[in-house]
Write an enzyme that holds these catalytic residues in place. Structure first.
Site, PDB file in Angstrom:
ATOM      1  N   ASP A  24      61.153  67.284  50.421  1.00 14.42           N
ATOM      2  CA  ASP A  24      60.962  66.155  49.515  1.00 14.42           C
ATOM      3  C   ASP A  24      59.610  66.347  48.823  1.00 14.42           C
ATOM      4  OD1 ASP A  24      61.118  63.445  48.420  1.00 14.42           O
ATOM      5  OD2 ASP A  24      59.682  62.917  49.997  1.00 14.42           O
ATOM      6  N   ASP A  26      57.444  63.476  46.592  1.00 15.02           N
ATOM      7  CA  ASP A  26      56.501  62.353  46.654  1.00 15.02           C
ATOM      8  C   ASP A  26      56.439  61.784  48.067  1.00 15.02           C
ATOM      9  OD1 ASP A  26      55.638  61.768  43.719  1.00 15.02           O
ATOM     10  OD2 ASP A  26      57.797  62.135  43.623  1.00 15.02           O
ATOM     11  N   ASP A 199      59.879  61.799  53.688  1.00  5.91           N
ATOM     12  CA  ASP A 199      59.234  60.581  54.187  1.00  5.91           C
ATOM     13  C   ASP A 199      60.026  59.315  53.942  1.00  5.91           C
ATOM     14  OD1 ASP A 199      57.494  58.930  51.661  1.00  5.91           O
ATOM     15  OD2 ASP A 199      58.633  60.754  51.287  1.00  5.91           O
TER      16      ASP A 199
END
Length: 246
Positions: A24, A26, A199
């Protein structure tokens, strides 16, 4: 002072020799900013990714809610395998033509009106999806969530995808897990052990896919109910772990 509870997930081990690594962006490789256009990789981060991609025979992909064009700006001059817009865009795979419903444009218009009422709200038009961000205007969360809920029944074939201080209206058949599965069908990913690092709630799809395909997953930060097997505390720890695998 409130102390966060310790993470129940252990730190991740070293990457397997024949690994397919999915990252991922951001909140994983990049710190969050009110304006995503201002963020950049930490010093040395681009070199680490380039060297790790080379070590893995090219089997390193970024999987993000951002469009591919924006991802390429972040990682230039690298042109990494990538899934953009949660997999709606997939580099190297043809995109199925989609008809964008009129209600999506009306949602964008009404969200833009709300953004004028709540300075700091960001309305992101992704073409086939719309994202409503309130990180810089937390007081707007209820209004944006109510707007999305009101439009959801009018958007046939779409779903509300919650994230970290963002809601997206995305095609119902698109998610990061499907993107991982599609990439794993083709070289250089096929036949390798998938590892997904992320996240956000949207990354749970990626965690599930990597686990189901015989690999493992790493949560960045804390979340009590996650499909991840391991965890790292923050972006800095992610880059340190990636570097340790060179």
């Amino acid at each position: 002072m409130t102390v966060s509870p310790p993470n129940r997930f252990p730190p991740p081990p070293a990457l397997p020799e024949r690994c397919a690594l999915f990252l991922d962006v951001d909140g994983t490789l990049l710190e969050f900013q009110d304006d995503p256009g201002t963020v950049a990789l930490p010093s040395g981060g681009l070199d680490t990714l380039a060297r790790l991609a080379d070590r893995l025979g090219g089997a390193l992909a970024v999987v993000s809610g951002r469009p591919l064009a924006t991802l390429d700006q972040v990682f230039t001059p690298l042109l990494l395998p990538a899934a953009g817009m949660h997999g709606q865009q997939l580099r190297g795979a043809p995109e199925a033509p989609r008809e964008v419903p009129d209600a999506l444009a009306e949602l964008h218009r009404q969200a833009t009106v709300l953004a004028h009422r709540y300075p700091g709200v960001r309305v992101e038009d992704k073409g086939g999806a719309v994202a409503l961000h309130w990180r810089a205007a937390p007081q707007a969360a209820d209004a944006l969530q109510a707007l999305a809920a009101r439009f959801a029944p009018r958007l046939d074939g779409y779903r509300i995808q919650p994230g970290d201080q963002v809601l997206e209206l995305v095609p119902a058949d698109v998610d990061k897990g499907r993107a991982v599965r599609r990439l794993m069908e083709h070289p250089p990913f096929a036949g390798r052990t998938p590892v997904f690092v992320g996240d956000d709630l949207t990354d749970e799809y990626g965690f599930e896919a990597a686990n189901a395909l015989g690999g493992w997953s790493v949560l960045v930060g804390r979340r009590p109910n996650s499909h991840a097997m391991y965890a790292l505390p923050d972006v800095t720890a992610v880059h340190a772990w990636l570097q340790s695998n060179l």
